[in-house]
Scaffold this motif. Structure first.
Motif, short mmCIF file in Angstrom:
data_model
loop_
_atom_site.label_atom_id
_atom_site.label_comp_id
_atom_site.label_asym_id
_atom_site.label_seq_id
_atom_site.Cartn_x
_atom_site.Cartn_y
_atom_site.Cartn_z
N THR A 237 0.87 -1.18 0.00
CA THR A 237 0.00 0.00 0.00
C THR A 237 0.90 1.22 0.00
O THR A 237 1.81 1.34 0.83
CB THR A 237 -0.90 0.02 1.25
N LEU A 238 0.67 2.10 -0.94
CA LEU A 238 1.39 3.37 -1.01
C LEU A 238 0.45 4.47 -0.52
O LEU A 238 -0.68 4.59 -0.99
CB LEU A 238 1.81 3.67 -2.46
N ARG A 239 0.93 5.25 0.46
CA ARG A 239 0.15 6.39 0.93
C ARG A 239 0.95 7.66 0.68
O ARG A 239 2.10 7.75 1.12
CB ARG A 239 -0.16 6.26 2.42
N SER A 240 0.35 8.61 -0.03
CA SER A 240 1.00 9.89 -0.31
C SER A 240 0.15 11.02 0.26
O SER A 240 -1.08 10.93 0.32
CB SER A 240 1.16 10.10 -1.82
N THR A 241 0.82 12.07 0.72
CA THR A 241 0.12 13.24 1.22
C THR A 241 0.61 14.49 0.48
O THR A 241 1.73 14.52 -0.03
CB THR A 241 0.38 13.46 2.73
N GLY A 242 -0.24 15.49 0.44
CA GLY A 242 0.12 16.77 -0.15
C GLY A 242 -0.41 17.90 0.72
O GLY A 242 -1.01 17.66 1.77
N THR A 243 -0.16 19.10 0.27
CA THR A 243 -0.61 20.28 1.01
C THR A 243 -1.78 20.91 0.27
O THR A 243 -1.61 21.39 -0.86
CB THR A 243 0.53 21.29 1.13
N PRO A 244 -2.98 20.86 0.84
CA PRO A 244 -4.13 21.40 0.10
C PRO A 244 -4.02 22.91 -0.07
O PRO A 244 -3.59 23.61 0.86
CB PRO A 244 -5.33 21.02 0.97
N ALA A 245 -4.39 23.38 -1.24
CA ALA A 245 -4.35 24.82 -1.55
C ALA A 245 -5.18 25.01 -2.81
O ALA A 245 -5.62 24.03 -3.43
CB ALA A 245 -2.91 25.27 -1.78
N HIS A 246 -5.37 26.26 -3.20
CA HIS A 246 -6.10 26.49 -4.44
C HIS A 246 -5.29 25.93 -5.60
O HIS A 246 -4.07 26.10 -5.66
CB HIS A 246 -6.35 28.00 -4.63
N SER A 247 -5.98 25.27 -6.51
CA SER A 247 -5.27 24.60 -7.61
C SER A 247 -4.48 25.58 -8.46
O SER A 247 -3.49 25.19 -9.10
CB SER A 247 -6.26 23.85 -8.48
N SER A 248 -4.89 26.83 -8.47
CA SER A 248 -4.18 27.81 -9.30
C SER A 248 -2.76 28.06 -8.78
O SER A 248 -1.94 28.65 -9.48
CB SER A 248 -4.96 29.12 -9.33
N GLN A 249 -2.49 27.61 -7.53
CA GLN A 249 -1.18 27.87 -6.95
C GLN A 249 -0.30 26.61 -6.89
O GLN A 249 0.76 26.61 -6.26
CB GLN A 249 -1.35 28.43 -5.52
N ILE A 250 -0.77 25.50 -7.51
CA ILE A 250 0.02 24.27 -7.47
C ILE A 250 1.42 24.52 -8.05
O ILE A 250 1.58 25.34 -8.95
CB ILE A 250 -0.71 23.12 -8.23
N PHE A 251 2.38 23.87 -7.48
CA PHE A 251 3.82 23.96 -7.80
C PHE A 251 4.48 25.21 -7.22
O PHE A 251 5.69 25.35 -7.33
CB PHE A 251 4.10 23.91 -9.33
N ARG A 252 3.69 26.14 -6.63
CA ARG A 252 4.32 27.30 -6.00
C ARG A 252 5.19 26.80 -4.85
O ARG A 252 4.90 25.76 -4.25
CB ARG A 252 3.23 28.25 -5.48
N GLY A 253 6.22 27.53 -4.51
CA GLY A 253 7.20 27.07 -3.52
C GLY A 253 6.59 26.61 -2.22
O GLY A 253 7.04 25.61 -1.64
N ASP A 254 5.56 27.25 -1.72
CA ASP A 254 4.99 26.87 -0.42
C ASP A 254 3.78 25.94 -0.56
O ASP A 254 3.16 25.60 0.43
CB ASP A 254 4.59 28.13 0.36
N VAL A 255 3.45 25.51 -1.79
CA VAL A 255 2.29 24.63 -2.00
C VAL A 255 2.74 23.24 -2.45
O VAL A 255 2.30 22.22 -1.92
CB VAL A 255 1.31 25.25 -3.04
N GLY A 256 3.61 23.21 -3.40
CA GLY A 256 4.11 21.92 -3.87
C GLY A 256 3.20 21.27 -4.89
O GLY A 256 2.35 21.93 -5.50
N ALA A 257 3.39 19.96 -5.06
CA ALA A 257 2.79 19.25 -6.19
C ALA A 257 1.49 18.54 -5.86
O ALA A 257 0.77 18.10 -6.76
CB ALA A 257 3.79 18.24 -6.74
N GLY A 258 1.20 18.37 -4.57
CA GLY A 258 -0.02 17.66 -4.21
C GLY A 258 0.18 16.14 -4.19
O GLY A 258 1.14 15.60 -4.75
N ALA A 259 -0.76 15.49 -3.52
CA ALA A 259 -0.61 14.05 -3.25
C ALA A 259 -0.72 13.20 -4.51
O ALA A 259 -0.06 12.16 -4.61
CB ALA A 259 -1.67 13.61 -2.24
N ILE A 260 -1.55 13.61 -5.46
CA ILE A 260 -1.76 12.74 -6.62
C ILE A 260 -0.53 12.74 -7.53
O ILE A 260 -0.08 11.67 -7.99
CB ILE A 260 -3.04 13.15 -7.37
N PHE A 261 0.03 13.91 -7.77
CA PHE A 261 1.29 13.93 -8.54
C PHE A 261 2.38 13.15 -7.81
O PHE A 261 3.20 12.47 -8.44
CB PHE A 261 1.77 15.38 -8.77
N GLU A 262 2.42 13.26 -6.50
CA GLU A 262 3.44 12.55 -5.74
C GLU A 262 3.28 11.04 -5.89
O GLU A 262 4.25 10.31 -6.13
CB GLU A 262 3.38 12.98 -4.27
#
Ligand SMILES: [Zn+2]
Length: 449
Positions: A237-262
């Motif tokens: 089982t692989l479990r990934s986590t991300g930092t929720p934020a508005h999608s328009s800010q994905i990849f920004r330095g303090d938001v990152g890529a999100g769990a699904i990309f990870e």
């Protein structure tokens, strides 16, 4: 044995319900009964004659136990098949016992032991089938051309009968005492009880001190082959986590890529590193991702919800990992953990593993045992026996003891086709020849010191 193709990704808590049906070759034509002059000594001829003399009894025993429903979860039926085979082994002077299965949620196992002057061997059968009482497939049925159809007829009641009849032939020839023999017939091969360590404790214990383990599974159905190796099946089982934020800010330095990309990064990274390794497969079976996920692990299902305009907070993936040796399994896990550790910004990933069935590696000892079996077959005029491609061989109970014995061989049960389906068919013409092969292999093992 375990179906490599049919088992979905399995959860930490759930082992696959369906075992056994490895990708099956279509039934080969029967090996002609001795075309070549047999090269046997006097005792071996007596053993072969005893097998022939017991042929009608063997067929009757097979029909009788096929007609008892013993789907894994039909505990009364599993016990009934166990009782029939137990009485056969009692009559041969074995000390028999029923290992109660309540500690692992199954019917239990038949264990039989008999001391003799020679080396210890472990003979492996199983009592259960994949056909529960709800299945329409319940009865032994004779077909033309020496064939018969029935639930579990080759997987593996036919193999159980070969095992018992081979022992009877050794006794008839006066050489049963030359071996110390343990027979273990599990009641939950097709749908193992849990915890697995408890469900397999009896067979592991019986393997100690054995010079060889012989599994009477139907193998790939072709009597010209046997199994020197079986791939193991581990579940992850692989479990990934991300930092929720508005999608328009994905990849920004303090938001990152999100769990699904990870999770996608990890999966594709593992694919790139492991795909193409001989005898290894890594396969994700189910994935959930979004703002909230709820995984029903035992059933490999769940729910996910999210918004198209929110960076994903969670992802979970379940899959399996099949390998040919414990070393290959350990290396694959190390690769997976290493890839998981190098996460994208503001994400994490971790793998959890459930080892399931261990691999039976193709050791030199296993191949020596196959050579002996093949020599017996040639001496009977039945031609050589070669090893099954491990890619076609799922795990079976022999896998739990293969590491504990110098030599192991499986797939020496009854030939046929289509196990795990309502067309499961045995080639009854092979019953006596295969019983002779097993009996003579045992006799020759008993001559060794
Ligand atoms: Zn089986």
């Amino acid at each position: 044995m375990r179906a490599p193709l049919r088992a979905a990704a399995h959860a930490l808590l759930a082992l696959p319900a369906l075992a056994c049906a490895a990708s099956r070759a279509s039934p080969s034509g029967p090996i002609a009964e001795p075309a070549a002059p047999a090269r046997l000594d006097d005792v071996e001829r007596a053993i072969a004659r005893a097998v022939d003399a017991g042929h009608d009894d063997a067929l009757a025993l097979l029909e009788r136990i096929v007609n008892v429903n013993s789907g894994t979860m039909n505990f009364a039926g599993v016990r009934e098949v166990g009782a029939v085979l137990r009485s056969e082994l009692d009559a041969l002077g074995f000390a028999t016992r029923w290992v109660d299965g309540s500690a692992f949620g199954r019917a239990g196992h038949l264990v039989a032991e008999r001391a003799g002057s020679g080396p210890r061997v472990l003979l492996i059968g199983h009592l259960d089938t994949v056909f529960e009482p709800s299945s329409p497939f319940q009865r032994f049925e004779r077909l033309g051309d020496g064939a018969a159809r029935g639930p579990g007829i080759i997987d593996m009641k036919g193999g159980d009968v070969i095992c018992v009849q081979a022992l009877k032939a050794l006794r008839a020839a006066g050489v049963l005492d030359r071996l110390t023999i343990a027979v273990v017939m599990n009641g939950d091969e097709e749908h193992p009880g849990e915890p697995l360590a408890a469900a397999r404790a009896a067979i592991v214990e019986a393997a100690h001190g054995a010079v060889a383990a012989l599994g009477f599974e139907d193998g790939d159905g072709d009597p010209r082959t046997a199994n020197t190796a079986r791939r193991g099946a581990a579940f992850w089982t692989l479990r990934s986590t991300g930092t929720p934020a508005h999608s328009s800010q994905i990849f920004r330095g303090d938001v990152g890529a999100g769990a699904i990309f990870e999770a996608a990064r990890v999966l594709d990274g593992v694919r790139a590193r492991l795909a193409g390794q001989p005898f290894l497969t890594f396969s994700p079976g189910v994935v959930l991702g979004g703002t909230q996920v709820a995984l029903d692990a035992p059933h490999n299902q769940g729910t996910a919800s999210g918004k198209t305009n929110v960076v994903a907070k969670e992802a979970v993936v379940q899959g399996d990992l099949r390998t040919l040796s414990p070393e290959q399994l350990a290396q694959a896990k190390a690769v997976m953990r290493e890839l998981a550790a190098h996460s994208l910004p503001h994400t994490t990933s971790t793998f959890e593993f459930d080892d399931g069935y261990p691999p039976m590696a193709p050791t030199a000892g296993n191949r020596r045992l196959l050579e002996r079996y093949s020599a017996v077959s040639r001496d009977l005029g039945l031609g050589p026996v070669v090893e099954v491609d491990p890619m076609k061989a799922g795990a079976a109970d022999v896998s739990f003891v293969a590491r504990l014995v110098p030599m192991a061989l499986d797939g020496i049960g009854l030939a046929g086709a289509d196990d795990h389906t309502d067309r499961e068919t045995a080639d009854l013409r092979m019953l006596a020849p295969l019983t002779k092969r097993a009996a003579l292999l045992l006799y020759r093992l008993g001559r060794e010191r």
